[in-house]
Design a protein around this motif. Structure first.
Motif, mmCIF file in Angstrom:
data_model
loop_
_atom_site.group_PDB
_atom_site.id
_atom_site.type_symbol
_atom_site.label_atom_id
_atom_site.label_comp_id
_atom_site.label_asym_id
_atom_site.label_seq_id
_atom_site.Cartn_x
_atom_site.Cartn_y
_atom_site.Cartn_z
ATOM 1 N N ALA A 1 -9.995 22.791 -4.792
ATOM 2 C CA ALA A 1 -9.287 22.199 -5.935
ATOM 3 C C ALA A 1 -8.140 21.289 -5.497
ATOM 4 N N THR A 2 -7.665 21.427 -4.250
ATOM 5 C CA THR A 2 -6.590 20.561 -3.790
ATOM 6 C C THR A 2 -7.057 19.119 -3.683
ATOM 7 N N VAL B 1 1.012 29.149 -3.857
ATOM 8 C CA VAL B 1 2.240 28.980 -4.638
ATOM 9 C C VAL B 1 3.358 29.793 -3.968
ATOM 10 N N ARG B 2 3.521 29.513 -2.701
ATOM 11 C CA ARG B 2 4.467 30.244 -1.860
ATOM 12 C C ARG B 2 5.738 29.419 -1.709
ATOM 13 N N GLY B 3 6.862 30.042 -2.018
ATOM 14 C CA GLY B 3 8.143 29.345 -1.926
ATOM 15 C C GLY B 3 8.697 29.366 -0.536
ATOM 16 N N PRO B 4 9.738 28.654 -0.282
ATOM 17 C CA PRO B 4 10.526 27.858 -1.212
ATOM 18 C C PRO B 4 10.074 26.399 -1.322
ATOM 19 N N TYR B 5 9.008 26.021 -0.617
ATOM 20 C CA TYR B 5 8.633 24.606 -0.547
ATOM 21 C C TYR B 5 7.566 24.170 -1.541
ATOM 22 N N VAL B 6 6.986 25.087 -2.275
ATOM 23 C CA VAL B 6 5.866 24.738 -3.149
ATOM 24 C C VAL B 6 6.246 23.685 -4.186
ATOM 25 N N ASN B 7 7.445 23.745 -4.724
ATOM 26 C CA ASN B 7 7.844 22.747 -5.726
ATOM 27 C C ASN B 7 7.936 21.351 -5.128
ATOM 28 N N ASP B 8 8.410 21.256 -3.892
ATOM 29 C CA ASP B 8 8.464 19.953 -3.225
ATOM 30 C C ASP B 8 7.060 19.417 -2.972
ATOM 31 N N ILE B 9 6.155 20.284 -2.565
ATOM 32 C CA ILE B 9 4.780 19.863 -2.315
ATOM 33 C C ILE B 9 4.108 19.435 -3.613
ATOM 34 N N LYS B 10 4.383 20.150 -4.701
ATOM 35 C CA LYS B 10 3.828 19.755 -6.004
ATOM 36 C C LYS B 10 4.323 18.373 -6.415
ATOM 37 N N LYS B 11 5.595 18.073 -6.138
ATOM 38 C CA LYS B 11 6.132 16.739 -6.450
ATOM 39 C C LYS B 11 5.402 15.662 -5.653
ATOM 40 N N LEU B 12 5.109 15.959 -4.393
ATOM 41 C CA LEU B 12 4.351 15.015 -3.577
ATOM 42 C C LEU B 12 2.951 14.800 -4.154
ATOM 43 N N CYS B 13 2.336 15.878 -4.628
ATOM 44 C CA CYS B 13 0.998 15.778 -5.233
ATOM 45 C C CYS B 13 1.038 14.933 -6.506
ATOM 46 N N ILE B 14 2.084 15.071 -7.280
ATOM 47 C CA ILE B 14 2.232 14.257 -8.495
ATOM 48 C C ILE B 14 2.373 12.785 -8.112
ATOM 49 N N ALA B 15 3.157 12.506 -7.080
ATOM 50 C CA ALA B 15 3.303 11.125 -6.608
ATOM 51 C C ALA B 15 1.952 10.569 -6.160
ATOM 52 N N ALA B 16 1.127 11.409 -5.551
ATOM 53 C CA ALA B 16 -0.202 10.975 -5.112
ATOM 54 C C ALA B 16 -1.106 10.668 -6.306
ATOM 55 N N PRO C 1 0.829 -1.213 0.000
ATOM 56 C CA PRO C 1 0.000 0.000 0.000
ATOM 57 C C PRO C 1 0.862 1.261 0.000
ATOM 58 N N PRO C 2 0.361 2.332 -0.600
ATOM 59 C CA PRO C 2 1.138 3.582 -0.632
ATOM 60 C C PRO C 2 1.290 4.187 0.766
ATOM 61 N N ARG C 3 2.358 4.898 0.936
ATOM 62 C CA ARG C 3 2.597 5.614 2.189
ATOM 63 C C ARG C 3 1.629 6.784 2.295
ATOM 64 N N GLY C 4 1.345 7.185 3.523
ATOM 65 C CA GLY C 4 0.481 8.334 3.753
ATOM 66 C C GLY C 4 1.263 9.503 4.313
ATOM 67 N N LEU C 5 0.799 10.698 3.996
ATOM 68 C CA LEU C 5 1.458 11.911 4.451
ATOM 69 C C LEU C 5 0.389 12.921 4.837
ATOM 70 N N LEU C 6 0.513 13.488 6.023
ATOM 71 C CA LEU C 6 -0.420 14.504 6.491
ATOM 72 C C LEU C 6 0.244 15.872 6.335
ATOM 73 N N LEU C 7 -0.333 16.709 5.479
ATOM 74 C CA LEU C 7 0.213 18.062 5.285
ATOM 75 C C LEU C 7 -0.245 18.956 6.428
ATOM 76 N N ASP C 8 0.654 19.781 6.916
ATOM 77 C CA ASP C 8 0.249 20.748 7.926
ATOM 78 C C ASP C 8 -0.297 22.002 7.251
ATOM 79 N N THR C 9 -0.759 22.926 8.047
ATOM 80 C CA THR C 9 -1.390 24.143 7.524
ATOM 81 C C THR C 9 -0.438 24.931 6.634
ATOM 82 N N ASN C 10 0.816 25.068 7.048
ATOM 83 C CA ASN C 10 1.769 25.839 6.251
ATOM 84 C C ASN C 10 1.990 25.218 4.881
ATOM 85 N N ALA C 11 2.070 23.894 4.822
ATOM 86 C CA ALA C 11 2.252 23.223 3.531
ATOM 87 C C ALA C 11 1.029 23.436 2.639
#
Length: 75
Positions: free
Chosen positions: A69-70, A18-33, A1-11
């Motif tokens: 939309a998320t 689309v607030r940096g510097p972490y937005v690109n990492d979060i988008k990659k996680l969304c693509i993996a999902a 089964p896939p791993r689960g990840l709980l995003l916090d409010t800041n993420a």
């Protein structure tokens, strides 16, 4: 089964605003999902808190639409 990840409010805010510097990492996680490699969740409270913060910087309807939309719960 896939791993689960709980995003916090800041993420969640980074993703929607689309607030940096972490937005690109979060988008990659969304693509993996999308490919089923990961499950991502955010708590109801994180959505409420993100709405409260983001509506100070954008119209309420725009914020509501962006948060919906998320679709991190998959429903």
């Amino acid at each position: 089964p896939p791993r689960g990840l709980l995003l916090d409010t800041n993420a969640l805010i980074d993703l929607v605003a689309v607030r940096g510097p972490y937005v690109n990492d979060i988008k990659k996680l969304c693509i993996a999902a999308v490919f089923g490699d990961l499950q991502i969740w955010a708590s109801t409270q994180s959505y409420a808190d993100a709405y409260y913060v983001l509506r100070k910087h954008a119209p309420a309807e725009e914020v509501k639409h962006a948060l919906l939309a998320t679709d991190l719960e998959g429903g």
